[in-house]
Enzyme design. Structure first.
Site, PDB file in Angstrom:
ATOM      1  CG  LEU A 135      -0.407   0.307   2.597  1.00 25.04           C
ATOM      2  CD1 LEU A 135      -1.557   0.687   3.550  1.00 25.04           C
ATOM      3  CD2 LEU A 135       0.377  -0.846   3.169  1.00 25.04           C
ATOM      4  CB  CYS A 136       1.048   4.123   1.062  1.00 25.42           C
ATOM      5  SG  CYS A 136       1.212   5.912   1.270  1.00 25.42           S
ATOM      6  CG  HIS A 137       5.043   6.387  -1.133  1.00 24.26           C
ATOM      7  ND1 HIS A 137       4.232   7.053  -0.223  1.00 24.26           N
ATOM      8  CD2 HIS A 137       5.314   7.292  -2.109  1.00 24.26           C
ATOM      9  CE1 HIS A 137       4.043   8.291  -0.628  1.00 24.26           C
ATOM     10  NE2 HIS A 137       4.681   8.472  -1.773  1.00 24.26           N
TER      11      HIS A 137
END
Length: 286
Positions: free
Chosen positions: A180-182
């Site tokens: 998730l995210c980066h």
């Protein structure tokens, strides 16, 4: 509160010359507690193969202006999904690129969340003494792979031949891969220079932190400058389709890959992925 009133939107310089997010960012962008509530999953994992959690052992992200952002893995993005995985019966092995201790964005740690604090303490020995990615030659002993986000995930993992080999194994086997995210920047490792393999995720649909938001964050002091490269752009250049236009907590499954768009997605990601991982393990007798 002195720094808040002095300059609330300026990234805060540490004694070592690195920068934490601005007082305003910490006030509105972090929380002392997560939204975790223990879940009862109909299918639970009863085997002995842990989830391989691939973390960063890099703390400093150098910006275009040469300032260093104090980063690592975001603790909510890491521990909140892990709480849900644990509720579904899973245990964990921690690994980093160099076998050095996991770096966490402690400025984002939910200090009043007893569930996160307890899991952090339980995992302390592994966090300080993780496995080295190059020492993992097979995924036969694992039930899934989880790569939490935080800007630290973009420093060395996207360029790691060791991680690229492991993700190719995941891809070839259909082993659940959660990030998730980066964290999705790590998928780039499957086509890293020196690996000699094609990028594994062309045509996949994912969620990740958007370049648009990353470009805005220095204006309110989340980071002390602009990033050297753009995660979303790099993934899209490899044929990945990023579905989200912002960060609202969305989660997407495409084949073995399960992704979330930001820390806001951590709770949903854990809830959605945990039963998928348990079902996969049951069906494949892991």
């Amino acid at each position: 509160m002195g720094n808040f009133f002095k300059n609330p939107i300026a990234a805060q310089e540490n004694e070592d010359g690195s920068y934490d997010p601005s007082p305003l960012t910490l006030l509105v962008g972090t929380s002392k507690k997560t939204s975790y509530v223990q879940q009862e999953y109909g299918t639970k994992y009863t085997g002995s193969k842990p989830i391989l959690v691939v973390c960063t052992d890099e703390r400093f992200l150098v910006m275009k202006n040469q300032k260093k952002f104090s980063t690592g893995n975001h603790p909510v993005e890491m521990f909140l999904p892990m709480l849900h995985f644990r509720d579904a019966g899973f245990t964990f092995d921690i690994a980093t690129q160099n076998g050095n201790a996991v770096e966490l964005e402690m400025w984002a740690f939910p200090t009043s969340d007893e569930n996160v604090k307890n899991l952090h303490e339980e995992m302390k020995n592994q966090l300080e003494n993780p496995k080295k990615l190059s020492d993992i030659s097979s995924l036969d002993g694992y039930s899934a792979i989880f790569i939490p986000g935080g800007h630290g995930a973009i420093i060395n993992l996207p360029f790691s031949n060791d991680l690229g080999n492991l993700l190719h194994m995941c891809h070839d086997q259909g082993l659940p891969t959660v990030t998730l995210c980066h964290g999705p920047a790590s998928l780039l490792s499957t086509g890293a220079e020196g690996l000699g393999k094609e990028f594994a995720y062309e045509g996949y649909e994912i969620m990740c932190f958007t370049d648009k938001t990353d470009e805005k964050t220095p204006s309110f002091g989340y980071m002390p400058g602009q990033m050297l490269w753009k995660v979303q752009e790099a993934l899209e250049n490899k044929g990945v389709k990023v579905l989200n236009k912002g960060e609202t907590g969305e989660v997407k499954q495409d084949r073995e890959l399960i992704t979330g768009d930001s820390p806001t997605a951590a709770d949903n990601l854990g809830k959605i992925a945990a039963p998928i991982l348990a079902k996969y393990a049951l069906e494949h007798k892991l």
